[in-house]
Scaffold this motif. Structure first.
Motif, PDB file in Angstrom:
ATOM      1  N   ARG A  37       0.805  -1.235   0.000  1.00  2.41           N
ATOM      2  CA  ARG A  37       0.000   0.000   0.000  1.00  2.41           C
ATOM      3  C   ARG A  37       0.829   1.272   0.000  1.00  2.41           C
ATOM      4  NH1 ARG A  37      -5.823  -0.711   0.405  1.00  2.41           N
ATOM      5  NH2 ARG A  37      -6.027  -2.961   0.529  1.00  2.41           N
ATOM      6  N   THR A  38       2.094   1.162   0.466  1.00  2.00           N
ATOM      7  CA  THR A  38       2.882   2.402   0.615  1.00  2.00           C
ATOM      8  C   THR A  38       4.297   2.331   0.032  1.00  2.00           C
ATOM      9  OG1 THR A  38       3.975   1.862   2.718  1.00  2.00           O
ATOM     10  CG2 THR A  38       1.742   2.739   2.861  1.00  2.00           C
ATOM     11  N   LEU A 157       3.187   5.052   8.551  1.00  2.00           N
ATOM     12  CA  LEU A 157       3.520   5.849   7.354  1.00  2.00           C
ATOM     13  C   LEU A 157       4.714   6.786   7.517  1.00  2.00           C
ATOM     14  CD1 LEU A 157      -0.130   6.964   6.451  1.00  2.00           C
ATOM     15  CD2 LEU A 157       1.141   5.035   5.502  1.00  2.00           C
ATOM     16  N   GLY A 211      -6.956   9.380   4.608  1.00  5.29           N
ATOM     17  CA  GLY A 211      -5.961   8.874   3.669  1.00  5.29           C
ATOM     18  C   GLY A 211      -6.379   8.894   2.210  1.00  5.29           C
ATOM     19  N   PHE A 215      -4.773  11.107  -0.723  1.00  6.61           N
ATOM     20  CA  PHE A 215      -4.153  10.363  -1.822  1.00  6.61           C
ATOM     21  C   PHE A 215      -4.568  10.969  -3.173  1.00  6.61           C
ATOM     22  CE2 PHE A 215      -3.522   6.844  -4.710  1.00  6.61           C
ATOM     23  CZ  PHE A 215      -2.471   6.124  -4.177  1.00  6.61           C
ATOM     24  N   ASN A 249       4.281   8.002  -0.396  1.00  6.19           N
ATOM     25  CA  ASN A 249       3.722   6.699  -0.733  1.00  6.19           C
ATOM     26  C   ASN A 249       4.166   6.379  -2.156  1.00  6.19           C
ATOM     27  OD1 ASN A 249       1.966   4.659  -1.697  1.00  6.19           O
ATOM     28  ND2 ASN A 249       0.399   5.248  -0.204  1.00  6.19           N
ATOM     29  N   GLY A 275      10.307   6.163   4.933  1.00  9.63           N
ATOM     30  CA  GLY A 275       8.910   6.543   5.137  1.00  9.63           C
ATOM     31  C   GLY A 275       8.695   8.008   4.824  1.00  9.63           C
ATOM     32  N   ASN A 276       7.527   8.516   5.226  1.00 11.85           N
ATOM     33  CA  ASN A 276       7.180   9.920   4.977  1.00 11.85           C
ATOM     34  C   ASN A 276       7.814  10.776   6.081  1.00 11.85           C
ATOM     35  OD1 ASN A 276       5.998  12.402   4.646  1.00 11.85           O
ATOM     36  ND2 ASN A 276       3.915  11.611   4.370  1.00 11.85           N
TER      37      ASN A 276
END
Ligand code: UT7
Length: 319
Positions: A37-38, A157, A211, A215, A249, A275-276
């Motif tokens: 997903r990421t 995340l 989210g 997105f 992402n 990650g973010n």
């Protein structure tokens, strides 16, 4: 004409690594879900005694060394952060003191994940206006302190880190143009809706995010702002050597590249390893691609960010 150019880059990731497997033991999630997903496999977590300014010091020292400038040469400091050391003074002033930089303007920019793009654009304008010659521009974040570690929809995340550049005066661009946007009507879809009042926290001091909405919004504006930057300078998508988008992402990054018709070989994606990191994500990815030799002199590089506010923007650079 006066322009600015990136003279050096640097970055720093805290020593402690938190893997997806570690998270499996903390919340109801799986390595498979997070990766598919990421695209994230790990993130770094600051030590208890590390502050955003400490991460910034490490990234700044690397950037100053790469640029060949000393603390005494810096005459502007802009720090982009959503996780400042304290409410005030600014993290930029704390960084100035830790680096032993003398009297110069120093201030923070709060534009969340677009913070570094806002800070870079601002520093470029200071240099073009003849107000400074060597700016230290930093994105630094400790998101691990504003995450609800029981909320699997957000805690997997984000990560901590810092990235920095030294921007110096130049007769040639350097920074070709910058493009900043914000739409506060979206302020509630991504926020830390807390504040301090009378010594107590009022509201929720954790990252809250819708989210799916974020997105879709991110993909739209990340595409739009690339077209805007290219059109203003009569460039085509095919002229871009490197796109460095906000690292939130991998699916957002891939969708943006696809919509632009830009092959992924021209996109820098480092989200898997950190990650973010919000305002630190773009300068972190930039530094990694500079140091591994992908970005070379003469390349056309497009940096872009998007995040809470909503705020988004791009900076087009001739390397
Ligand atoms: O810096 C800018 C700000 N942030 C972003 O750009 C992030 C933007 N948004 C995203 O990246 C994605 O929307 C997420 C990664 C946050 C979520 O991905 P998604 O594909 O949109 O998943 P979803 O929210 O639609 O959730 C799908 C399922 C849900 O279960 P049900 O309702 O289908 O049964 C969630 O409860 O996945 C579940 N879920 C999880 N499962 C395992 C949500 N988080 C997790 C998790 N582990 N960590």
């Amino acid at each position: 004409m006066r322009y600015s150019k990136v003279a050096g880059t640097g970055s720093y990731l805290p020593e402690k690594i938190l893997t997806n497997q570690d998270l499996e033991r903390m919340v109801d999630t799986s390595d498979e879900w997070i990766r598919t997903r990421t695209g994230i496999t790990q993130r770094h977590i600051a030590a208890d005694n590390e502050m955003a300014s400490d991460l910034a010091v490490n990234a700044s020292c690397e950037a100053m060394a790469a640029a060949g400038v000393k603390a005494g040469d810096i005459d502007l400091i802009i720090v982009a952060t959503t996780t400042p050391d304290v409410i005030f003074p600014s993290t930029a002033c704390i960084l100035q003191d830790k680096l032993g930089i003398g009297d110069c303007p120093a201030f923070d920019v709060q534009a969340v994940c677009s913070g570094f793009i806002y800070a870079l654009a601002t520093a470029d304008m200071f240099i073009r206006a003849g107000k400074c010659n060597a700016a230290l521009v930093v994105g630094t974040e400790i998101y691990s302190r504003i995450l609800d570690w029981t909320d699997r929809s957000t805690c997997v995340l984000f990560g901590d880190g810092a990235g920095a550049v030294v921007l110096t005066q130049s007769d040639q661009p350097g920074i070709i143009s910058s493009h900043l946007h914000a739409d506060g009507s979206y302020s509630k879809i991504l926020a830390v809706p807390g504040s301090i009042c009378g010594g107590k926290v009022r509201g929720k001091p954790f990252v809250m995010m819708e989210g799916n909405v974020v997105f879709k919004f991110a993909i739209k504006v990340l595409e739009d702002v690339v077209h805007e930057a290219l059109a203003e300078n009569n460039f085509q998508v095919s002229d871009i050597d490197w796109l460095i988008p906000h690292q939130a992402n991998i699916r957002i990054i891939i969708s943006t590249a696809k919509k632009l018709g830009l092959p992924m070989e021209k996109v820098v994606a480092t989200v898997d390893r950190h990650g973010n990191t919000s305002a630190a994500s773009v300068p972190l990815a930039l530094d990694i691609a500079v140091r591994d030799g992908r970005i070379k002199s003469g390349h056309l590089v497009l940096l872009e960010g998007v995040g809470g506010g909503f705020a988004w923007g791009a900076v087009l650079v001739r390397w």
